[in-house]
Write a protein that holds these residues in place. Sequence first.
Motif, mmCIF file in Angstrom:
data_model
loop_
_atom_site.group_PDB
_atom_site.id
_atom_site.type_symbol
_atom_site.label_atom_id
_atom_site.label_comp_id
_atom_site.label_asym_id
_atom_site.label_seq_id
_atom_site.Cartn_x
_atom_site.Cartn_y
_atom_site.Cartn_z
ATOM 1 N N VAL A 1 37.969 33.578 -20.882
ATOM 2 C CA VAL A 1 36.654 33.010 -20.604
ATOM 3 C C VAL A 1 35.826 34.043 -19.840
ATOM 4 O O VAL A 1 36.371 34.922 -19.174
ATOM 5 N N ILE B 1 32.100 28.867 -15.732
ATOM 6 C CA ILE B 1 32.322 29.411 -17.069
ATOM 7 C C ILE B 1 31.017 29.411 -17.851
ATOM 8 O O ILE B 1 30.312 28.395 -17.916
ATOM 9 N N VAL C 1 33.324 30.845 -23.682
ATOM 10 C CA VAL C 1 34.742 30.581 -23.947
ATOM 11 C C VAL C 1 35.144 31.334 -25.203
ATOM 12 O O VAL C 1 34.428 31.296 -26.221
ATOM 13 N N TYR D 1 38.868 24.437 -21.949
ATOM 14 C CA TYR D 1 37.824 24.991 -21.093
ATOM 15 C C TYR D 1 36.480 24.846 -21.789
ATOM 16 O O TYR D 1 36.393 24.927 -23.025
ATOM 17 N N ASP E 1 32.176 24.537 -16.748
ATOM 18 C CA ASP E 1 33.302 24.216 -15.869
ATOM 19 C C ASP E 1 33.256 25.087 -14.615
ATOM 20 O O ASP E 1 33.013 26.304 -14.686
ATOM 21 N N VAL F 1 35.364 26.876 -11.685
ATOM 22 C CA VAL F 1 36.739 27.370 -11.651
ATOM 23 C C VAL F 1 36.985 28.223 -10.417
ATOM 24 O O VAL F 1 36.074 28.816 -9.837
ATOM 25 N N THR G 1 42.822 32.957 -19.309
ATOM 26 C CA THR G 1 42.932 31.578 -18.833
ATOM 27 C C THR G 1 44.202 31.369 -18.006
ATOM 28 O O THR G 1 44.319 30.364 -17.297
ATOM 29 N N VAL H 1 43.034 30.979 -14.414
ATOM 30 C CA VAL H 1 41.910 30.079 -14.161
ATOM 31 C C VAL H 1 42.396 28.684 -13.797
ATOM 32 O O VAL H 1 43.262 28.115 -14.470
ATOM 33 N N LYS I 1 40.625 24.949 -12.961
ATOM 34 C CA LYS I 1 39.379 24.169 -12.913
ATOM 35 C C LYS I 1 39.334 23.352 -11.625
ATOM 36 O O LYS I 1 40.348 22.848 -11.149
#
Length: 372
Positions: free
Chosen positions: A30, A68, A71, A78, A82, A84, A150, A153, A155
């Motif tokens: 991302v 984000i 993506v 994701y 979002d 993060v 990811t 990451v 969230k």
Amino acid sequence: MTTRSAVLTTSPGRYEILTLDQDPPRRNEVRVRMHAAGVCHSDDHFASGDQSPGILPIVGGHEGAGVIEAVGPYTSGYAVGDHVVFSFLPVCGRCKWCSIGLQNLCNLGQHLGTGTRFEDPGTFRLSHAGTPVGQLAGLGTFSEHVVVSTSSVVKIAGSIPFTSACLTGCSVGTGWGASVNSAEVKAGDVVIVMGIGGIGINAVQGALHAGASAVIAVDPVAFKREAATKIGATDTYADISDAADRARALTDGQGADAALVTVGVTTGKNIGDALNAVRKGGTCVAVGLGKSHVDEGDIDLHQLILHQKRLQGSLFGASSPLADIPRQLDLYQRGYLQLDELVTRSYCLEDINNAFDDMKAGLNLRGVIVFD
């Protein structure tokens, strides 16, 4: 696209602000617009030459939070928008260590200092005038935009301030976890924390959460000792010898149950002093980094062996980031974990070297780069 970033072109060296070319995110990646990045002593270890980056140039920074904005293809779970936080240690979820709950030891972490992609070593997403540029810990959070795996990451709720949330990506988990996980602090324990910076102040919080009856904070800087008292430390001292005497006074001469070394640049003497401060069967936890090879300092082998003491290393506080970062943010939202109070000063990206100078001068618990 391009992004402005703080880059080390030499080590030792100072950070330079450069405009870099950035590739779009690929599968399981991302792109994040950064809002806040913590200034950690680990980043300075690469600037000072205590640690050697795997590639130069390299973008510094491994503690951060943002939103984000793109993506990669075939990347599920994701979405644009979002919020993060990054875990500076990646989590594959499949290797032996992840499967037994030791996510901080994930095999992807072997590429931590190389600046390359974890899942595709030797490839990069940044370049400058055609030359590949690394991302420290696969992140490089000292950048307006980052393309990350990811596996790094987590969230978070959109209501959590970025400046506070970013701390959970390194300093909170490392310090809090060093007490709770690595030292295994128990109710009624006497704990010494040596070094009250971004890591040490959270080690104080972790020891208190675990039920320690006394938390003795050690730092030569008066401001940091005062901050430790506000967080809940029961005693503060400028020198470890005074802290050790206090621990013995509280334990009928035995010593602390645990001593955590969370100084900015760890030496062999720090480890030896902390090990001497703990009781028989006690634990010394080494948390802060220093030179790759320690060539000085005394460890009393008789005490280590005949008193059955334990010398324990601690990487990211032995945390499992996918579980512990949400847990710590839940504690924060419910008022049990202080984060806002840990951010001493905010800086713009151009002032990053001033932020490191202030850190080394002992002026901050945590300085944060703010991109808004």
